[in-house]
Design a protein around this motif. Sequence first.
Motif, mmCIF file in Angstrom:
data_model
loop_
_atom_site.group_PDB
_atom_site.id
_atom_site.type_symbol
_atom_site.label_atom_id
_atom_site.label_comp_id
_atom_site.label_asym_id
_atom_site.label_seq_id
_atom_site.Cartn_x
_atom_site.Cartn_y
_atom_site.Cartn_z
ATOM 1 N N TRP A 74 -9.544 -35.850 3.911
ATOM 2 C CA TRP A 74 -8.277 -35.696 2.760
ATOM 3 C C TRP A 74 -6.885 -35.061 2.801
ATOM 4 C CZ3 TRP A 74 -8.542 -32.206 -1.432
ATOM 5 C CH2 TRP A 74 -9.490 -31.587 -1.399
ATOM 6 N N ARG A 75 -6.055 -35.499 1.911
ATOM 7 C CA ARG A 75 -5.283 -34.902 2.217
ATOM 8 C C ARG A 75 -4.090 -34.226 0.346
ATOM 9 N NH1 ARG A 75 0.048 -37.016 5.114
ATOM 10 N NH2 ARG A 75 -1.323 -36.287 6.010
ATOM 11 N N LEU A 76 -3.849 -32.944 0.247
ATOM 12 C CA LEU A 76 -3.277 -32.100 -1.134
ATOM 13 C C LEU A 76 -2.200 -32.368 -0.809
ATOM 14 C CD1 LEU A 76 -3.338 -29.613 -1.517
ATOM 15 C CD2 LEU A 76 -5.781 -29.530 -1.250
ATOM 16 N N GLY A 77 -0.705 -32.342 -1.968
ATOM 17 C CA GLY A 77 0.229 -31.798 -1.639
ATOM 18 C C GLY A 77 1.019 -31.526 -2.879
ATOM 19 N N ASP A 78 2.311 -31.566 -2.987
ATOM 20 C CA ASP A 78 2.746 -31.921 -4.347
ATOM 21 C C ASP A 78 3.487 -33.324 -4.569
ATOM 22 O OD1 ASP A 78 4.970 -30.857 -2.379
ATOM 23 O OD2 ASP A 78 6.519 -31.042 -3.135
ATOM 24 N N THR A 79 3.934 -33.634 -3.511
ATOM 25 C CA THR A 79 3.668 -34.817 -4.167
ATOM 26 C C THR A 79 3.280 -35.715 -2.784
ATOM 27 O OG1 THR A 79 5.562 -35.562 -2.404
ATOM 28 C CG2 THR A 79 5.657 -34.849 -5.148
ATOM 29 N N ARG A 80 2.951 -37.018 -3.021
ATOM 30 C CA ARG A 80 2.133 -37.554 -2.157
ATOM 31 C C ARG A 80 2.991 -38.016 -0.663
ATOM 32 N NH1 ARG A 80 -1.497 -41.897 -0.768
ATOM 33 N NH2 ARG A 80 -0.928 -43.748 -0.125
ATOM 34 N N ALA A 81 4.535 -38.062 -0.843
ATOM 35 C CA ALA A 81 6.055 -38.328 0.138
ATOM 36 C C ALA A 81 6.174 -36.847 1.220
ATOM 37 C CB ALA A 81 6.578 -38.724 -0.458
ATOM 38 N N SER A 82 5.433 -35.680 0.195
ATOM 39 C CA SER A 82 5.165 -34.375 1.540
ATOM 40 C C SER A 82 4.741 -35.073 2.677
ATOM 41 C CB SER A 82 5.335 -33.745 0.095
ATOM 42 O OG SER A 82 5.459 -33.075 -0.686
ATOM 43 N N ALA A 83 5.317 -33.912 3.950
ATOM 44 C CA ALA A 83 4.859 -33.462 5.592
ATOM 45 C C ALA A 83 3.973 -32.739 5.656
ATOM 46 C CB ALA A 83 5.877 -33.786 6.374
ATOM 47 N N PRO A 84 2.755 -33.273 5.916
ATOM 48 C CA PRO A 84 1.708 -31.961 6.202
ATOM 49 C C PRO A 84 2.106 -31.084 7.321
ATOM 50 C CG PRO A 84 1.135 -33.829 7.786
ATOM 51 C CD PRO A 84 2.354 -33.929 6.648
ATOM 52 N N LEU A 85 2.079 -29.824 6.311
ATOM 53 C CA LEU A 85 1.876 -28.254 6.722
ATOM 54 C C LEU A 85 1.245 -27.603 8.063
ATOM 55 C CD1 LEU A 85 4.460 -26.929 4.663
ATOM 56 C CD2 LEU A 85 5.412 -27.921 6.229
ATOM 57 N N ALA A 86 -0.476 -28.059 7.402
ATOM 58 C CA ALA A 86 -1.248 -27.567 8.250
ATOM 59 C C ALA A 86 -2.362 -28.524 7.528
ATOM 60 C CB ALA A 86 -1.729 -26.328 7.342
ATOM 61 N N VAL A 87 -3.641 -28.383 8.983
ATOM 62 C CA VAL A 87 -4.445 -29.007 8.738
ATOM 63 C C VAL A 87 -6.273 -28.321 9.299
ATOM 64 C CG1 VAL A 87 -4.292 -29.483 11.344
ATOM 65 C CG2 VAL A 87 -6.101 -30.846 10.318
ATOM 66 N N ILE A 88 -6.756 -28.311 8.225
ATOM 67 C CA ILE A 88 -7.471 -27.550 7.761
ATOM 68 C C ILE A 88 -9.192 -28.268 8.644
ATOM 69 C CG2 ILE A 88 -9.362 -26.297 6.101
ATOM 70 C CD1 ILE A 88 -6.855 -25.760 6.025
ATOM 71 N N GLU A 89 -9.761 -27.185 9.882
ATOM 72 C CA GLU A 89 -10.833 -28.062 10.490
ATOM 73 C C GLU A 89 -11.583 -27.187 10.165
ATOM 74 O OE1 GLU A 89 -9.339 -27.289 13.986
ATOM 75 O OE2 GLU A 89 -6.919 -28.113 14.110
ATOM 76 N N PRO A 90 -12.828 -27.621 11.269
ATOM 77 C CA PRO A 90 -14.208 -26.806 10.642
ATOM 78 C C PRO A 90 -14.335 -25.550 10.369
ATOM 79 C CG PRO A 90 -14.474 -29.202 12.227
ATOM 80 C CD PRO A 90 -13.217 -28.339 11.885
ATOM 81 N N GLY A 91 -14.486 -24.836 9.413
ATOM 82 C CA GLY A 91 -15.173 -23.581 9.782
ATOM 83 C C GLY A 91 -13.807 -23.045 9.227
ATOM 84 N N GLN A 92 -13.612 -23.651 8.432
ATOM 85 C CA GLN A 92 -12.162 -23.238 8.269
ATOM 86 C C GLN A 92 -11.344 -22.229 8.570
ATOM 87 O OE1 GLN A 92 -12.224 -23.883 4.380
ATOM 88 N NE2 GLN A 92 -13.838 -25.290 5.289
ATOM 89 N N VAL A 93 -11.267 -23.796 9.450
ATOM 90 C CA VAL A 93 -9.871 -22.453 10.918
ATOM 91 C C VAL A 93 -8.373 -23.063 10.479
ATOM 92 C CG1 VAL A 93 -9.369 -23.495 13.374
ATOM 93 C CG2 VAL A 93 -11.494 -22.172 13.040
ATOM 94 N N CYS A 94 -7.607 -22.951 10.607
ATOM 95 C CA CYS A 94 -6.547 -23.652 10.041
ATOM 96 C C CYS A 94 -4.736 -23.256 10.380
ATOM 97 C CB CYS A 94 -5.668 -22.697 8.618
ATOM 98 S SG CYS A 94 -4.245 -23.795 8.166
ATOM 99 N N ARG A 95 -4.764 -24.738 11.369
ATOM 100 C CA ARG A 95 -3.660 -24.694 12.624
ATOM 101 C C ARG A 95 -2.785 -25.693 11.528
ATOM 102 N NH1 ARG A 95 -6.408 -23.082 16.435
ATOM 103 N NH2 ARG A 95 -8.940 -23.705 16.892
#
Length: 329
Positions: A74-95
């Motif tokens: 799923w996704r969260l952001g300031d608005t629906r239109a904003s592009a993703p800057l990061a992805v949270i992966e299993p183990g709370q790894v962030c890229r």
Amino acid sequence: MIGPMDVISGLFGTAASPFLLRSQMRAPFAIDIADHAALTFVAPARGEIDIMVGGGTHRLGPSGLALVRGTAAWRLGDTRASAPLAVIEPGQVCRSADGTELVAAWDRGVRTWGNASDRDASHVLLSGTYEHLPATAEMLLEQLPEVLVVDGPDAASSLRSAIGLLNDELLEDHAAQHVVLSRLADLTLALTLRHWVDGAVTLPPSLVRGYADDLIGAAIRALLGDPAEPWTIERLARVAGMSRAAFARRFADITGTTPIALLTRWRLALAAERLRMTDDPIVEIATDVGYGSAFALSTAFKRRYGLSPRRYRAGHDEGARADLPRSAP
């Protein structure tokens, strides 16, 4: 007797402490959540956000809270239109979107992370991630919507207070901090679920509706509180103060299941937790949850979970939780 139990308390009995984070973000931003966690809550302490789950969008303001269930991304952001800057992966790894590791780059101090300082952040988000939950929680969680939003006038003052305390504590690093934060996170989650349960009359047939019912609720509480008892429909009907036929009909109409099916599922969920959390002999577990022998428990357990109690325990002992089959619907 195992002791009194309700549909919310069953969620917390052996749940591990959640991963807690205070995220400071500068708009525009979006974050993809692909950590496969069982349950996550998000509460904006500053700014409004969109939460996008299963094709739907939910707007959430400060002092509100969203509870997201299930392992789908799923996704969260300031608005629906904003592009993703990061992805949270299993183990709370962030890229980042290009695969760059961000945990260190976005480190903002004690339990705080993001692409902005507190002064420059347009949004501050509090989150709690329960990566795994007890088997006893399945009966409650499967009835939740994919995303449950409590916001505006619906957000009780007690919930807003809990969110405020959580925000304050996340910035501290005192003695017993882990204990305090874990309890505050569980309090925040419990108050959110209580709000949902209090609206049970508007839900489709479910255990939650049954638990809140003036008649069959007493029988459900007795069944959950003492699963080792040799319950029958007749005995449960007496607890509810109803005839057998009226009780069975009302139970099915309100919960969508039968008393014996509910009892069987609860017994097996309790057994699964004991197998995961203890070294207790299987025959002892079988007796405590209402089965006459280890063989009887094994037969029922394998039918539901797809493997024997011994193999289920061995899988958890080897840290193979992710590889274990989920229970049948």
